[in-house]
Design a protein around this motif. Structure first.
Motif, mmCIF file in Angstrom:
data_model
loop_
_atom_site.group_PDB
_atom_site.id
_atom_site.type_symbol
_atom_site.label_atom_id
_atom_site.label_comp_id
_atom_site.label_asym_id
_atom_site.label_seq_id
_atom_site.Cartn_x
_atom_site.Cartn_y
_atom_site.Cartn_z
ATOM 1 N N THR A 19 36.325 6.598 7.932
ATOM 2 C CA THR A 19 37.466 5.838 7.435
ATOM 3 C C THR A 19 38.236 5.290 8.628
ATOM 4 O OG1 THR A 19 39.331 5.873 5.882
ATOM 5 C CG2 THR A 19 39.088 7.786 7.318
ATOM 6 N N ASP A 20 38.959 4.218 8.386
ATOM 7 C CA ASP A 20 39.791 3.627 9.431
ATOM 8 C C ASP A 20 41.088 4.403 9.585
ATOM 9 O OD1 ASP A 20 38.038 1.531 10.002
ATOM 10 O OD2 ASP A 20 38.926 0.232 8.478
ATOM 11 N N ILE A 21 41.584 4.456 10.798
ATOM 12 C CA ILE A 21 42.930 4.962 11.045
ATOM 13 C C ILE A 21 43.881 3.803 10.748
ATOM 14 C CG2 ILE A 21 44.546 5.807 12.792
ATOM 15 C CD1 ILE A 21 42.060 6.995 14.250
ATOM 16 N N ARG A 22 44.863 4.046 9.911
ATOM 17 C CA ARG A 22 45.825 3.002 9.552
ATOM 18 C C ARG A 22 47.075 3.122 10.420
ATOM 19 N NH1 ARG A 22 47.323 4.466 3.776
ATOM 20 N NH2 ARG A 22 47.766 6.322 4.984
ATOM 21 N N ALA A 24 49.958 2.996 9.365
ATOM 22 C CA ALA A 24 50.865 3.842 8.586
ATOM 23 C C ALA A 24 50.593 5.336 8.791
ATOM 24 C CB ALA A 24 50.756 3.494 7.107
ATOM 25 N N ASP A 25 49.453 5.700 9.381
ATOM 26 C CA ASP A 25 49.113 7.102 9.635
ATOM 27 C C ASP A 25 49.861 7.689 10.826
ATOM 28 O OD1 ASP A 25 47.276 7.052 7.532
ATOM 29 O OD2 ASP A 25 45.594 6.541 8.850
ATOM 30 N N LEU A 26 50.527 6.836 11.609
ATOM 31 C CA LEU A 26 51.172 7.294 12.836
ATOM 32 C C LEU A 26 52.535 7.921 12.554
ATOM 33 C CD1 LEU A 26 50.394 4.235 15.146
ATOM 34 C CD2 LEU A 26 48.976 6.250 14.664
ATOM 35 N N ASP A 27 52.937 8.816 13.444
ATOM 36 C CA ASP A 27 54.270 9.397 13.352
ATOM 37 C C ASP A 27 55.131 8.863 14.502
ATOM 38 O OD1 ASP A 27 53.475 10.822 15.612
ATOM 39 O OD2 ASP A 27 53.198 12.704 14.529
ATOM 40 N N ARG A 28 56.294 9.384 14.662
ATOM 41 C CA ARG A 28 57.206 8.839 15.669
ATOM 42 C C ARG A 28 56.736 9.072 17.101
ATOM 43 N NH1 ARG A 28 62.937 11.315 14.829
ATOM 44 N NH2 ARG A 28 63.229 10.493 16.907
ATOM 45 N N GLN A 29 55.763 9.977 17.304
ATOM 46 C CA GLN A 29 55.188 10.160 18.636
ATOM 47 C C GLN A 29 54.098 9.121 18.935
ATOM 48 O OE1 GLN A 29 55.653 13.061 16.651
ATOM 49 N NE2 GLN A 29 57.501 13.504 17.790
ATOM 50 N N GLY A 30 53.741 8.334 17.924
ATOM 51 C CA GLY A 30 52.745 7.293 18.118
ATOM 52 C C GLY A 30 51.311 7.740 17.928
ATOM 53 N N HIS A 31 51.121 8.998 17.522
ATOM 54 C CA HIS A 31 49.755 9.445 17.215
ATOM 55 C C HIS A 31 49.648 9.714 15.709
ATOM 56 C CE1 HIS A 31 51.269 13.728 18.403
ATOM 57 N NE2 HIS A 31 51.511 13.493 17.143
ATOM 58 N N VAL A 32 48.423 9.948 15.247
ATOM 59 C CA VAL A 32 48.200 10.209 13.824
ATOM 60 C C VAL A 32 48.925 11.500 13.447
ATOM 61 C CG1 VAL A 32 46.458 10.765 12.090
ATOM 62 C CG2 VAL A 32 46.019 8.949 13.761
ATOM 63 N N ASN A 33 49.728 11.426 12.384
ATOM 64 C CA ASN A 33 50.500 12.561 11.897
ATOM 65 C C ASN A 33 49.569 13.679 11.447
ATOM 66 O OD1 ASN A 33 51.873 14.056 9.484
ATOM 67 N ND2 ASN A 33 53.534 13.192 10.711
ATOM 68 N N ASN A 34 49.990 14.917 11.660
ATOM 69 C CA ASN A 34 49.147 16.061 11.309
ATOM 70 C C ASN A 34 48.764 16.083 9.830
ATOM 71 O OD1 ASN A 34 51.305 17.391 9.895
ATOM 72 N ND2 ASN A 34 52.099 18.082 11.838
ATOM 73 N N ALA A 35 49.633 15.648 8.944
ATOM 74 C CA ALA A 35 49.334 15.660 7.507
ATOM 75 C C ALA A 35 48.168 14.739 7.157
ATOM 76 C CB ALA A 35 50.567 15.268 6.705
ATOM 77 N N VAL A 36 47.958 13.715 7.944
ATOM 78 C CA VAL A 36 46.878 12.753 7.678
ATOM 79 C C VAL A 36 45.510 13.404 7.892
ATOM 80 C CG1 VAL A 36 45.914 10.509 8.347
ATOM 81 C CG2 VAL A 36 48.390 10.816 8.203
ATOM 82 N N PHE A 37 45.446 14.431 8.747
ATOM 83 C CA PHE A 37 44.176 15.121 8.952
ATOM 84 C C PHE A 37 43.688 15.756 7.643
ATOM 85 C CE2 PHE A 37 45.471 14.461 13.237
ATOM 86 C CZ PHE A 37 44.335 14.523 14.025
ATOM 87 N N ARG A 73 42.491 19.583 17.533
ATOM 88 C CA ARG A 73 41.855 19.711 18.841
ATOM 89 C C ARG A 73 42.149 18.553 19.774
ATOM 90 N NH1 ARG A 73 38.926 24.137 18.547
ATOM 91 N NH2 ARG A 73 38.363 24.891 16.517
ATOM 92 N N ALA A 74 42.524 17.392 19.215
ATOM 93 C CA ALA A 74 42.827 16.221 20.047
ATOM 94 C C ALA A 74 43.685 15.258 19.240
ATOM 95 C CB ALA A 74 41.544 15.527 20.501
ATOM 96 N N GLU A 75 44.472 14.460 19.936
ATOM 97 C CA GLU A 75 45.276 13.441 19.276
ATOM 98 C C GLU A 75 44.386 12.276 18.845
ATOM 99 O OE1 GLU A 75 49.543 13.088 21.226
ATOM 100 O OE2 GLU A 75 47.953 13.027 22.749
ATOM 101 N N LEU A 76 44.835 11.598 17.801
ATOM 102 C CA LEU A 76 44.194 10.359 17.354
ATOM 103 C C LEU A 76 45.225 9.246 17.405
ATOM 104 C CD1 LEU A 76 42.207 11.603 14.214
ATOM 105 C CD2 LEU A 76 41.293 11.012 16.475
ATOM 106 N N PHE A 77 44.757 8.045 17.702
ATOM 107 C CA PHE A 77 45.649 6.897 17.829
ATOM 108 C C PHE A 77 45.099 5.709 17.048
ATOM 109 C CE2 PHE A 77 46.169 9.520 21.575
ATOM 110 C CZ PHE A 77 47.540 9.657 21.641
ATOM 111 N N TRP A 78 45.979 4.796 16.696
ATOM 112 C CA TRP A 78 45.627 3.550 16.036
ATOM 113 C C TRP A 78 45.468 2.492 17.115
ATOM 114 C CZ3 TRP A 78 48.126 -1.176 16.046
ATOM 115 C CH2 TRP A 78 47.655 -2.108 15.120
ATOM 116 N N PRO A 79 44.557 1.559 16.982
ATOM 117 C CA PRO A 79 43.557 1.423 15.925
ATOM 118 C C PRO A 79 42.358 2.323 16.218
ATOM 119 C CG PRO A 79 43.343 -0.413 17.447
ATOM 120 C CD PRO A 79 44.499 0.433 17.941
#
Length: 148
Positions: A19-22, A24-37, A73-79
């Motif tokens: 799936t694509d990282i959206r 909208a999946d990012l949080d204020r730190q700029g990485h994918v929010n933990n809930a999105v996992f 285990r690692a941060e995710l970023f958009w796109p």
């Protein structure tokens, strides 16, 4: 959760989806929010459990999730895109446990374990896994030790 999942590659999993990282999946730190996992895990579970080529639920039965554990285990970023590998870790009388790896560009970002219970749709109570479901699950077991 078993630490063995941290050593698996995407190819170790018998079922794979992506799936694509959206944005909208990012949080204020700029990485994918933990809930999105948890959502990424759900995408893989649903693809695994409701594959029309090998249906797991029989007439009058469905699945509920009883437990979900996520190790980040690692941060995710958009796109970007995530690949989700899914396989069976354990099979019980009325439940099974799935192990998943969430990958981004071949790098492991998270591992999950989810316990899924088969329930009767009418009574909403657990019910034994039927023989055909057991056969399919056996064929989707994670085999051998993961690569290290």
């Amino acid at each position: 959760m078993t630490d063995q999942n941290a050593h698996r590659t995407l190819e170790d999993y018998p079922s794979r989806s992506s799936t694509d990282i959206r944005f909208a999946d990012l949080d204020r730190q700029g990485h994918v929010n933990n809930a999105v996992f948890a959502t990424f895990s759900e995408i893989g579970r649903v693809a695994f459990m409701y594959d029309p080529e090998r249906p797991l639920a029989t007439e009058g039965r469905s699945f509920v999730i009883a437990r979900l554990v996520i190790d980040f285990r690692a941060e995710l970023f958009w796109p970007g895109t995530v690949d989700i590998g899914t396989g069976v870790l354990r099979i019980g009388r009325s439940s099974f446990t799935l192990a998943q790896g969430i990958f981004n560009d071949g790098r492991l970002a998270a591992t999950t374990e989810a316990t899924i219970v088969m329930v009767d749709k009418e009574t909403r109570r657990s019910t034994p896994l039927p023989p055909q479901t057991l056969d399919i699950l056996q064929g989707l077991m994670l085999t051998g030790l993961p690569r290290t």
